[in-house]
Write a protein that holds these residues in place. Structure first.
Motif, PDB file in Angstrom:
ATOM      1  N   MET A  73       0.830  -1.181   0.000  1.00 21.91           N
ATOM      2  CA  MET A  73       0.000   0.000   0.000  1.00 21.91           C
ATOM      3  C   MET A  73       0.879   1.250   0.000  1.00 21.91           C
ATOM      4  O   MET A  73       0.515   2.250  -0.619  1.00 21.91           O
ATOM      5  CB  MET A  73      -0.912  -0.017   1.215  1.00 21.91           C
ATOM      6  N   LEU A  74       1.990   1.171   0.695  1.00 21.05           N
ATOM      7  CA  LEU A  74       2.900   2.308   0.696  1.00 21.05           C
ATOM      8  C   LEU A  74       3.459   2.536  -0.709  1.00 21.05           C
ATOM      9  O   LEU A  74       3.677   3.670  -1.121  1.00 21.05           O
ATOM     10  CB  LEU A  74       4.033   2.072   1.696  1.00 21.05           C
ATOM     11  N   HIS A  75       3.642   1.468  -1.432  1.00 22.39           N
ATOM     12  CA  HIS A  75       4.122   1.570  -2.820  1.00 22.39           C
ATOM     13  C   HIS A  75       3.140   2.381  -3.669  1.00 22.39           C
ATOM     14  O   HIS A  75       3.555   3.246  -4.448  1.00 22.39           O
ATOM     15  CB  HIS A  75       4.306   0.169  -3.396  1.00 22.39           C
ATOM     16  N   TYR A  76       1.858   2.114  -3.529  1.00 16.25           N
ATOM     17  CA  TYR A  76       0.857   2.843  -4.302  1.00 16.25           C
ATOM     18  C   TYR A  76       0.812   4.319  -3.904  1.00 16.25           C
ATOM     19  O   TYR A  76       0.575   5.186  -4.743  1.00 16.25           O
ATOM     20  CB  TYR A  76      -0.527   2.224  -4.145  1.00 16.25           C
ATOM     21  N   ALA A  77       1.024   4.614  -2.623  1.00 18.35           N
ATOM     22  CA  ALA A  77       1.066   6.006  -2.183  1.00 18.35           C
ATOM     23  C   ALA A  77       2.229   6.739  -2.848  1.00 18.35           C
ATOM     24  O   ALA A  77       2.074   7.879  -3.305  1.00 18.35           O
ATOM     25  CB  ALA A  77       1.192   6.076  -0.668  1.00 18.35           C
ATOM     26  N   VAL A  78       3.378   6.083  -2.928  1.00 21.39           N
ATOM     27  CA  VAL A  78       4.539   6.695  -3.583  1.00 21.39           C
ATOM     28  C   VAL A  78       4.279   6.874  -5.080  1.00 21.39           C
ATOM     29  O   VAL A  78       4.642   7.904  -5.661  1.00 21.39           O
ATOM     30  CB  VAL A  78       5.804   5.847  -3.327  1.00 21.39           C
ATOM     31  N   LYS A 129      -2.260  10.770  -0.028  1.00 21.10           N
ATOM     32  CA  LYS A 129      -2.392  11.016   1.413  1.00 21.10           C
ATOM     33  C   LYS A 129      -3.304   9.986   2.068  1.00 21.10           C
ATOM     34  O   LYS A 129      -3.002   9.483   3.154  1.00 21.10           O
ATOM     35  CB  LYS A 129      -2.929  12.423   1.671  1.00 21.10           C
ATOM     36  N   ILE A 130      -4.407   9.668   1.422  1.00 19.48           N
ATOM     37  CA  ILE A 130      -5.339   8.679   1.975  1.00 19.48           C
ATOM     38  C   ILE A 130      -4.656   7.325   2.090  1.00 19.48           C
ATOM     39  O   ILE A 130      -4.724   6.659   3.134  1.00 19.48           O
ATOM     40  CB  ILE A 130      -6.604   8.587   1.115  1.00 19.48           C
ATOM     41  N   LEU A 131      -3.968   6.899   1.033  1.00 18.93           N
ATOM     42  CA  LEU A 131      -3.280   5.613   1.071  1.00 18.93           C
ATOM     43  C   LEU A 131      -2.191   5.585   2.134  1.00 18.93           C
ATOM     44  O   LEU A 131      -1.992   4.573   2.815  1.00 18.93           O
ATOM     45  CB  LEU A 131      -2.686   5.288  -0.302  1.00 18.93           C
ATOM     46  N   PHE A 132      -1.473   6.689   2.307  1.00 22.76           N
ATOM     47  CA  PHE A 132      -0.421   6.740   3.311  1.00 22.76           C
ATOM     48  C   PHE A 132      -0.993   6.620   4.719  1.00 22.76           C
ATOM     49  O   PHE A 132      -0.462   5.883   5.549  1.00 22.76           O
ATOM     50  CB  PHE A 132       0.379   8.034   3.174  1.00 22.76           C
ATOM     51  N   PHE A 133      -2.094   7.307   4.996  1.00 23.10           N
ATOM     52  CA  PHE A 133      -2.682   7.226   6.332  1.00 23.10           C
ATOM     53  C   PHE A 133      -3.303   5.858   6.595  1.00 23.10           C
ATOM     54  O   PHE A 133      -3.235   5.353   7.717  1.00 23.10           O
ATOM     55  CB  PHE A 133      -3.693   8.349   6.562  1.00 23.10           C
ATOM     56  N   VAL A 134      -3.876   5.231   5.579  1.00 20.06           N
ATOM     57  CA  VAL A 134      -4.375   3.865   5.740  1.00 20.06           C
ATOM     58  C   VAL A 134      -3.209   2.925   6.032  1.00 20.06           C
ATOM     59  O   VAL A 134      -3.301   2.052   6.902  1.00 20.06           O
ATOM     60  CB  VAL A 134      -5.166   3.413   4.488  1.00 20.06           C
TER      61      VAL A 134
END
Length: 53
Positions: free
Chosen positions: A1-6, A32-37
């Motif tokens: 998920m962090l990969h998708y945020a980047v 931002k949403i993906l990073f907080f999730v």
């Protein structure tokens, strides 16, 4: 998920570089949403991951 945020953050940077402000703003919001999730799931995994019987 962090990969998708980047990935979305990089898309936002490229879009902003070429002048697409609306697309850049949308990509930043998704990032931002993906990073907080990711952060919430990481904390939950840390708290409950070590409690095995």
């Amino acid at each position: 998920m962090l990969h998708y945020a980047v990935v979305f953050f990089v898309i936002a940077l490229v879009a902003a570089l070429f002048g697409f402000g609306g697309i850049a703003a949308g990509a930043v919001e998704i990032a931002k949403i993906l990073f907080f999730v990711f952060l919430i799931l990481a904390v939950v995994a840390y708290l409950f991951g070590g409690r095995r019987p």
